[in-house]
Design a protein around this motif. Sequence first.
Motif, mmCIF file in Angstrom:
data_model
loop_
_atom_site.group_PDB
_atom_site.id
_atom_site.type_symbol
_atom_site.label_atom_id
_atom_site.label_comp_id
_atom_site.label_asym_id
_atom_site.label_seq_id
_atom_site.Cartn_x
_atom_site.Cartn_y
_atom_site.Cartn_z
ATOM 1 N N GLU A 39 73.135 28.342 34.719
ATOM 2 C CA GLU A 39 72.295 29.004 33.713
ATOM 3 C C GLU A 39 70.814 28.865 34.065
ATOM 4 O OE1 GLU A 39 71.057 27.794 29.231
ATOM 5 O OE2 GLU A 39 73.206 27.879 29.612
ATOM 6 N N LYS A 40 70.402 27.671 34.480
ATOM 7 C CA LYS A 40 68.998 27.432 34.845
ATOM 8 C C LYS A 40 68.614 28.191 36.119
ATOM 9 C CE LYS A 40 68.006 24.617 31.490
ATOM 10 N NZ LYS A 40 67.024 24.954 30.470
ATOM 11 N N ALA A 43 68.147 31.784 35.203
ATOM 12 C CA ALA A 43 66.890 31.954 34.471
ATOM 13 C C ALA A 43 65.697 32.047 35.419
ATOM 14 C CB ALA A 43 66.697 30.794 33.493
#
Length: 87
Positions: A39-40, A43
């Motif tokens: 997820e990071k 992003a």
Amino acid sequence: MLKTQKTAEKLESLELEIKVKVNETGKLFGAVNKALILEKIKAKGIKNLTESQIILTEPIKEVSEREVLINLPHGLEAKVMVRVIAE
């Protein structure tokens, strides 16, 4: 292959900072796992990865800093710096 090399270079330059809640001894409430790392990374604009490409032998359960290996196509690998810090 050129696209994969560029992805590897982007990953190598990343430093992910993940803020988590911790108890008084520095242990996390929960853990940092592949899904959270992915997820990071996404992003940061790198969208073409899957959880299975992230090599993490076990979830991170304490405030720490470590390199996480990412397997890429064409036998390429990249290391991403992951910093788990107290919230």
